[in-house]
Design a protein around this motif. Structure first.
Motif, mmCIF file in Angstrom:
data_model
loop_
_atom_site.group_PDB
_atom_site.id
_atom_site.type_symbol
_atom_site.label_atom_id
_atom_site.label_comp_id
_atom_site.label_asym_id
_atom_site.label_seq_id
_atom_site.Cartn_x
_atom_site.Cartn_y
_atom_site.Cartn_z
ATOM 1 N N TYR A 22 0.880 -1.192 0.000
ATOM 2 C CA TYR A 22 0.000 0.000 0.000
ATOM 3 C C TYR A 22 0.911 1.235 0.000
ATOM 4 O O TYR A 22 1.878 1.269 0.764
ATOM 5 N N ASP A 23 0.570 2.221 -0.835
ATOM 6 C CA ASP A 23 1.445 3.395 -0.801
ATOM 7 C C ASP A 23 0.714 4.695 -0.492
ATOM 8 O O ASP A 23 1.307 5.773 -0.577
ATOM 9 N N VAL A 24 -0.567 4.616 -0.143
ATOM 10 C CA VAL A 24 -1.262 5.814 0.351
ATOM 11 C C VAL A 24 -1.888 5.463 1.701
ATOM 12 O O VAL A 24 -2.583 4.464 1.828
ATOM 13 N N LEU A 25 -1.589 6.299 2.693
ATOM 14 C CA LEU A 25 -2.134 6.088 4.035
ATOM 15 C C LEU A 25 -3.082 7.236 4.360
ATOM 16 O O LEU A 25 -2.762 8.410 4.136
ATOM 17 N N MET A 26 -4.260 6.848 4.843
ATOM 18 C CA MET A 26 -5.266 7.858 5.189
ATOM 19 C C MET A 26 -5.535 7.706 6.683
ATOM 20 O O MET A 26 -6.054 6.677 7.118
ATOM 21 N N VAL A 27 -5.120 8.693 7.463
ATOM 22 C CA VAL A 27 -5.303 8.558 8.909
ATOM 23 C C VAL A 27 -6.579 9.288 9.310
ATOM 24 O O VAL A 27 -6.778 10.447 8.962
ATOM 25 N N THR A 28 -7.462 8.571 10.000
ATOM 26 C CA THR A 28 -8.748 9.155 10.398
ATOM 27 C C THR A 28 -8.610 9.784 11.778
ATOM 28 O O THR A 28 -8.157 9.135 12.719
ATOM 29 N N VAL A 29 -9.014 11.066 11.866
ATOM 30 C CA VAL A 29 -8.793 11.790 13.127
ATOM 31 C C VAL A 29 -10.096 12.274 13.779
ATOM 32 O O VAL A 29 -10.052 13.023 14.739
ATOM 33 N N ASP A 30 -11.234 11.831 13.235
ATOM 34 C CA ASP A 30 -12.484 12.340 13.809
ATOM 35 C C ASP A 30 -13.248 11.265 14.594
ATOM 36 O O ASP A 30 -14.436 11.382 14.825
ATOM 37 N N THR A 31 -12.526 10.213 14.992
ATOM 38 C CA THR A 31 -13.187 9.162 15.767
ATOM 39 C C THR A 31 -12.342 8.849 16.997
ATOM 40 O O THR A 31 -12.015 7.698 17.257
ATOM 41 N N GLN A 32 -11.982 9.910 17.722
ATOM 42 C CA GLN A 32 -11.151 9.668 18.915
ATOM 43 C C GLN A 32 -11.944 8.931 19.983
ATOM 44 O O GLN A 32 -11.390 8.243 20.817
ATOM 45 N N VAL A 33 -13.261 9.126 19.939
ATOM 46 C CA VAL A 33 -14.154 8.266 20.730
ATOM 47 C C VAL A 33 -15.235 7.784 19.772
ATOM 48 O O VAL A 33 -15.541 8.461 18.793
ATOM 49 N N ASP A 75 -7.778 6.474 20.122
ATOM 50 C CA ASP A 75 -7.055 7.186 21.174
ATOM 51 C C ASP A 75 -7.623 8.589 21.361
ATOM 52 O O ASP A 75 -7.417 9.474 20.527
ATOM 53 N N PRO A 76 -8.324 8.815 22.483
ATOM 54 C CA PRO A 76 -8.907 10.138 22.702
ATOM 55 C C PRO A 76 -7.853 11.230 22.936
ATOM 56 O O PRO A 76 -8.163 12.409 22.883
ATOM 57 N N ALA A 77 -6.602 10.824 23.160
ATOM 58 C CA ALA A 77 -5.566 11.825 23.464
ATOM 59 C C ALA A 77 -4.809 12.297 22.216
ATOM 60 O O ALA A 77 -3.810 13.014 22.309
ATOM 61 N N LEU A 78 -5.290 11.899 21.036
ATOM 62 C CA LEU A 78 -4.587 12.219 19.783
ATOM 63 C C LEU A 78 -4.461 13.733 19.560
ATOM 64 O O LEU A 78 -5.418 14.462 19.794
ATOM 65 N N THR A 79 -3.274 14.190 19.114
ATOM 66 C CA THR A 79 -3.093 15.619 18.804
ATOM 67 C C THR A 79 -2.302 15.758 17.498
ATOM 68 O O THR A 79 -1.872 14.766 16.911
ATOM 69 N N PHE A 80 -2.064 17.008 17.112
ATOM 70 C CA PHE A 80 -1.284 17.258 15.897
ATOM 71 C C PHE A 80 0.133 16.677 16.023
ATOM 72 O O PHE A 80 0.751 16.342 15.019
#
Ligand SMILES: Cc1cc2nc3c(=O)[nH]c(=O)nc-3n(C[C@H](O)[C@H](O)[C@H](O)COP(=O)(O)O)c2cc1C
Length: 311
Positions: free
Chosen positions: A180-191, A254-259
């Motif tokens: 796989y050469d494209v990674l899509m990280v989802t950041v709107d489901t911390q909970v 992870d609810p503690a995710l940040t930039f």
């Protein structure tokens, strides 16, 4: 007086042409689907209600998804006529590759719950039409199996960053090795979203099925047959995380995710990186400043929390 004639068989025959009977039940159903709404109606008939609700539902009062649908309905195109449209070309370039249509198939968790072909079937359709397919972290087909089943696909991977970053690194190594050469990280489901239909049906992790849900499931024997005769529905790529499905789910979000975690991910992932779930210009600018290659402008189909604007 009107001119009358005797009925002519040759004229009637022209009108009375029936569809030939399609033996394959799937093809037969698909031949009757003219719109996405038709597919939705079929899904409602062929799957238990709780499974349909998982796919069709969204968070809380489902305000966001209703707004999204309305936003699409409100789109108007300015009709510029008398242009030669005999050979339209909707293809475009995305991350150095030509794709035949400007569409990316979004990640969906638990896809084999709907149909046992699950992720592989969706990825095959994407490959056949030369558009990208995104496998979810919480998919029911492993990273390796999907890559093996659809080796020619433009396959992307969607990441949920786990609380234990070393487990995420282990997963990313497998993603990389599988090509796989494209990674899509989802950041709107911390909970997890408060998805009321699922709570009512008891389709939770672990399941707490209501008697009605169980009775309705019993009315779909072919769905049961598929489930009981194919590998179990589980977070296929996360077996190494340890624990039962509830324990795995607890590790994945992870609810503690940040930039800062995006900056970390940018360092460990060598290829294209997209951040999914961004909806403000400010957030988009921040992730691009961190070296990400793009954003997935998305409200998770209203599935994470409600009240978000349509993208
Ligand atoms: C059944 C279902 C499962 C989903 N699972 C995931 C998932 O595992 N990861 C993820 O990032 N998004 C997931 N989503 C959200 C979709 O990827 C997508 O964001 C949503 O359908 C709305 O489309 P949009 O983002 O283009 O607006 C899921 C959506 C549905 C309907």
């Amino acid at each position: 007086m009107e001119d009358r004639q005797l009925p002519k068989w040759s004229e009637i025959r022209e009108l009375l042409q029936f569809r030939s009977f399609e033996m394959d039940p799937v093809q037969r159903r698909l031949a009757r689907a003219f719109t996405i709404a038709d597919l939705r109606t079929m899904a409602r008939k062929t799957t238990p209600k709780a499974v349909f609700n998982y796919t069709d539902g969204a968070a809380e009062e489902e305000i966001t998804i209703a707004r999204c649908r309305q936003a699409y309905r409100d789109v108007e195109f300015s009709p510029a006529v008398l242009r030669d449209v005999s050979d339209p070309d909707p293809s475009t370039k995305l991350f150095g590759r030509t794709i035949d249509f400007p569409l990316v198939l979004a990640p969906t968790g638990y896809t084999r719950m709907m149909h046992n072909d699950g992720e592989k079937a969706v990825a095959r359709v994407a490959a056949r039409n030369n558009i990208p397919y995104t496998l979810s972290t919480v998919g029911t087909t492993t990273v390796e199996d999907l890559a093996k089943a659809v080796p020619d696909g433009n396959n992307w991977f969607q990441l949920y960053i786990a609380k234990d970053r070393s487990k995420t690194e282990g997963l990313l190594e497998r993603v990389l090795t599988s090509g796989y050469d494209v990674l899509m990280v989802t950041v709107d489901t911390q909970v997890g979203g408060a998805r009321v239909r699922e709570l009512r049906d008891g389709l939770t992790i672990p399941p707490t099925l209501s008697p009605q849900t169980f009775a309705d499931m019993a009315l779909h024997p072919s769905w049961w047959f598929d489930k009981l005769t194919t590998p179990p529905i589980e977070f296929a790529s996360l077996k190494g995380f340890g624990g039962n499905s509830a324990e795995v789910a607890d590790q994945v979000f992870d609810p503690a995710l940040t930039f800062e975690d995006i900056a970390w991910l940018r360092k460990v992932w060598p290829h294209k990186l997209l951040v999914k779930g961004i909806q403000t210009v400010k957030d988009a600018e921040r992730v691009v400043e961190l070296g990400c290659d793009g954003v997935g402008l998305s409200n998770h189909g209203g599935g994470s929390w409600t009240g978000r604007p349509p993208s």
